[in-house]
Design an enzyme around this catalytic site. Structure first.
Site, PDB file in Angstrom:
ATOM      1  N   HIS A   6       5.725   8.834  11.460  1.00  9.29           N
ATOM      2  CA  HIS A   6       5.781   7.593  10.679  1.00  9.29           C
ATOM      3  C   HIS A   6       5.458   6.403  11.582  1.00  9.29           C
ATOM      4  O   HIS A   6       4.514   5.655  11.331  1.00  9.29           O
ATOM      5  CB  HIS A   6       7.171   7.474  10.067  1.00  9.29           C
ATOM      6  CG  HIS A   6       7.334   6.340   9.114  1.00  9.29           C
ATOM      7  ND1 HIS A   6       6.490   6.118   8.053  1.00  9.29           N
ATOM      8  CD2 HIS A   6       8.271   5.344   9.057  1.00  9.29           C
ATOM      9  CE1 HIS A   6       6.886   5.048   7.384  1.00  9.29           C
ATOM     10  NE2 HIS A   6       7.954   4.550   7.974  1.00  9.29           N
TER      11      HIS A   6
ATOM     12  N   GLU B  19       1.443  11.764   7.217  1.00 14.71           N
ATOM     13  CA  GLU B  19       1.739  10.937   6.041  1.00 14.71           C
ATOM     14  C   GLU B  19       0.524  10.610   5.178  1.00 14.71           C
ATOM     15  O   GLU B  19       0.689  10.146   4.057  1.00 14.71           O
ATOM     16  CB  GLU B  19       2.377   9.608   6.479  1.00 14.71           C
ATOM     17  CG  GLU B  19       3.750   9.748   7.090  1.00 14.71           C
ATOM     18  CD  GLU B  19       4.449   8.413   7.245  1.00 14.71           C
ATOM     19  OE1 GLU B  19       5.680   8.401   7.215  1.00 14.71           O
ATOM     20  OE2 GLU B  19       3.762   7.381   7.389  1.00 14.71           O
TER      21      GLU B  19
ATOM     22  N   SER C  10       5.431   0.973   6.104  1.00 16.23           N
ATOM     23  CA  SER C  10       6.686   1.495   5.555  1.00 16.23           C
ATOM     24  C   SER C  10       7.114   0.607   4.380  1.00 16.23           C
ATOM     25  O   SER C  10       6.348   0.415   3.440  1.00 16.23           O
ATOM     26  CB  SER C  10       7.746   1.570   6.654  1.00 16.23           C
ATOM     27  OG  SER C  10       8.838   2.356   6.253  1.00 16.23           O
TER      28      SER C  10
END
Length: 715
Positions: free
Chosen positions: A653, A625, A542
């Site tokens: 995520h 993702e 992230s």
């Protein structure tokens, strides 16, 4: 064409076979494993970590309460969750313990699917997460039953359990929508239940569009789904469910208040952490600079007659949660304090005193606390201490243990931890935790792996929990658990999210601040004499993934990198997230597909800097993702740069599947051992993996590789 047929046809573009799920009880074997305490010291391994039991959400930051105390105060109920990677499921057990610690803990129910939480993202009101929904057991008013959320066959409903186990558990609700939360009525005859029918209604409407094709509009985010996603505000619906006959009706406004977390009338805008003492005295936190998006706060105590006490001193800054003592005469507060807010304090404010006093200060994390009698009940975890359920005296701060969900780890050896405190080049307070092998000797220098971007509580695997810190230390690595610094003063002064992001992105100032803290932390780690500066790797997920990008482009510190998400770059990044996201980031100063794009991205783009980045990169990311990094992957693989991408099916995520967690741990460890230690797992099943890695530019010489178990021959 039926909706079911349309759905089936949509999956028939390529052949696809799903393996049957394992049929074993996910709890099988854990009872035996729980008897290992006292068997002698042994290294804490990545398999220990993946199977570690949790009470509540694994990430301690902002985790909600995960236990409930019986009305008579004698017993406490909590849900213990343990990952079983072989079954790719969680063992979930509803447990009861005596509050005084006497007697054996009792299992009163088990089973159910992992209940994933969801969160709003831009205009999407319910994106599935990789962490669990808050699910504290709730005792009936007379203490004869415990209610909790249980998910079976894809439906989350309320189940009732007899704490004495004389009556089998039973399902209490059968609503068409998943139950988000619930409360008992005061007489215990019914439940007030919260659901969001809008998710189902919008999803059904979208399914009906399939027959004519979906318009590609702001409802799309290709990385999440190949169809529109429900958007807009979702109204919570409150229902009254009778336990006598199952009658369901709309809850009255008075009944709704039993469950709704709406603040009382008269509170200032943006007030939070409201707590009432039952005698009309209230406390809350409110911004001291209301115009700022991220404002310092002041603590307010208000009486019914309008009198107030306000604490605006530094002594009250950083407060996160508030509770009243059981007798209502004192206010308790949980505070982030100390250097870079790296410590946790409990404050006590007795009515009549001028300001709160500190009764506990620790570097441990205190999680999901609640008041019971004269104590504060919390999950508590430290650098090398997994979470336990404890009671903290509300006067003295003294602690006693209620329940340890991981007795099998009692004799495990963890790395030794030194906290490094420093200021970066911009003057911001920062810190990092240097973890060394438990058998480290003076004069030894170890390869270093950076794990980020928060370092709080038990040092598990960084944000996203992907690179196992203590298992790496037990395998001979030094690990720098890095906590990123706060935003700049300009960003903290922003009045909107757009202003905040613009301030952070001006000349990439936020990335420069993080890099400055990272370089300072690494320098201090090297100065200890325990780190080999020529053998350092970095991992990130992230925001930490963006830190990896910046570090690889703007420094030459690292020989190898691992990323749990990739990448923040020019092309795939906005396309995968969809048109609403692209408009969102453009409004904040990003450039995509327009003049000046390359100039804007030059300091940050792995694509534009491919000629200067020769560090091997491992990417392990979810199928929701991976598209965001395909431009980077194609650029690097086409030019022969060492890069490998793994796509994990049905992941968000933050990854949630136990089998994937175990695979990520193992592959991360093997990746860093290969590049920094010239060490491999000589299991023949891994031969293909190492053949690929050996073919990468800059790989160790085959003859220099050693097996993890000490053998010197390569398979």
């Amino acid at each position: 064409m039926s909706l079911a047929l349309a759905a089936a046809l949509s999956q028939s573009i390529v052949p696809h076979v799903d393996l049957p799920p394992p049929q074993e009880d996910p709890c099988a074997g854990f009872e035996v494993a729980g008897d290992l305490s006292g068997s002698g010291q042994r290294a804490f391994t990545l398999d220990d970590q993946v199977r570690m039991a949790d009470i509540g959400r694994a990430n301690p930051l902002g985790a909600a309460r995960a236990f409930g105390v019986a009305p008579d105060g004698q017993r406490i109920a909590f849900l213990v969750k343990r990952a079983n990677p072989e079954a790719n499921a969680y063992c979930q057990r509803l447990m009861i313990a005596a509050m005084d610690g006497s007697g054996a803990d009792v299992e009163v129910d088990r089973g159910g699917e992992f209940i994933r939480d969801d969160f709003p993202l831009r205009d999407f009101p319910a994106i599935m997460s990789g962490w669990d929904r808050p699910n504290p057991p709730r005792w009936s008013p007379d203490g004869s039953r415990i209610g909790y959320l249980k998910r079976l066959d894809g439906s989350t409903q309320v189940w009732l359990v007899d704490p004495d186990r004389t009556v089998p558990p039973r399902q209490a609700t059968a609503l068409p929508d998943n139950v988000d939360s619930f409360a008992w009525t005061n007489d215990g005859s019914a439940l007030i239940v919260a659901t969001r029918p809008g998710i189902r209604i919008q999803s059904e409407a979208i399914a009906r569009e399939a027959a004519e094709g979906f318009l590609f509009d702001e409802r799309f985010s290709p990385q999440f789904a190949d169809r529109p996603i429900p958007t807009g505000q979702l109204e919570t619906h409150y229902s009254y469910v009778s336990l006598a006959d199952g009658e369901v009706r709309v809850a009255s406004s008075e009944e709704t208040r039993l469950l709704s977390d709406e603040a009382p009338e008269g509170l200032p805008d943006r007030a939070r952490a409201y707590a009432g003492n039952g005698e009309g005295i209230a406390a809350w936190l409110e911004p001291s600079e209301p115009d700022r998006l991220i404002s310092p706060t002041r603590l307010v105590v208000a009486w019914p007659d309008g009198n107030r006490l306000v604490c605006e001193q530094m002594a009250c800054e950083g407060i996160r949660e508030l509770w009243w003592t059981s007798d209502g005469t004192a206010l308790l507060a949980l505070q982030a304090t100390g250097w870079a807010n790296s410590q946790t304090a409990i404050l006590r404010w007795d009515l009549g005193e001028a300001q709160p006093r500190q009764i506990l200060l620790t570097e441990d994390a205190l999680v999901g606390c609640m008041v019971a009698d004269g104590e504060l009940l919390c999950g508590r975890e430290g650098f090398g201490q997994p979470r336990r359920l404890v009671a903290i005296d509300a006067v003295t701060g003294a602690e006693r243990l209620i329940h340890d969900p991981n007795p099998q780890l009692e004799d495990s050896t963890f790395g030794t931890v030194e906290r490094l405190r420093f200021r970066n080049a911009f003057g911001a307070e920062s810190y990092a935790d240097l973890v060394l092998p438990p058998d480290h000797q003076a004069g030894q220098r170890h390869p270093l792996v950076v794990v980020q971007y928060t370092s709080v509580g038990f040092l598990r695997g960084g944000t996203g929990d992907e690179v196992p810190i203590h298992p790496l230390a037990n395998r001979g690595f030094a690990v720098l658990s890095f906590d990123r610094p706060d935003f700049s003063a300009a960003a903290l002064g922003a009045t909107t999210e757009e202003e905040l992001t613009r301030a952070n992105r001006a000349d990439w100032i936020d990335r420069r601040r993080v890099q400055s803290s990272l370089e300072t932390a690494i320098s201090l780690a090297i100065d200890t004499g325990a780190v080999d500066a020529a053998r350092m790797g970095i991992s990130g997920f992230s925001d930490g993934g963006s830190t990896v990008q910046w570090a690889l482009i703007n420094s030459d510190l690292f020989r190898v990198a691992s990323m749990g998400s990739c990448c923040e770059d020019m092309y795939s990044y906005p396309l995968a997230a969809g048109p609403r996201f692209t408009d969102f980031v453009r409004a904040m100063g990003y450039r995509h597909f327009e003049p000046g794009t390359e100039e804007f991205w030059q300091p940050m783009s792995l694509i534009l800097n491919v000629d200067d980045v020769d560090v091997p990169i491992l990417i392990q990311t979810g199928d929701s993702e991976y598209e965001a990094g395909l431009d980077v992957f194609e650029t690097y693989s086409h030019l022969g740069r060492p890069i490998e991408l793994y796509v994990l099916e049905e992941e968000t995520h933050i990854k949630w599947q136990p089998a994937h967690r175990q695979a990520i741990y193992r592959r991360s460890v093997e990746w860093f051992e290969f590049w920094l230690m010239q060490r491999i797992d000589c299991d023949p099943a891994k031969a293909g993996q190492y053949a690929r890695w050996l073919a990468m530019d800059g790989a160790p010489a085959r003859e220099n590789l050693r097996c993890s178990d000490g053998r010197s021959s390569f398979p």
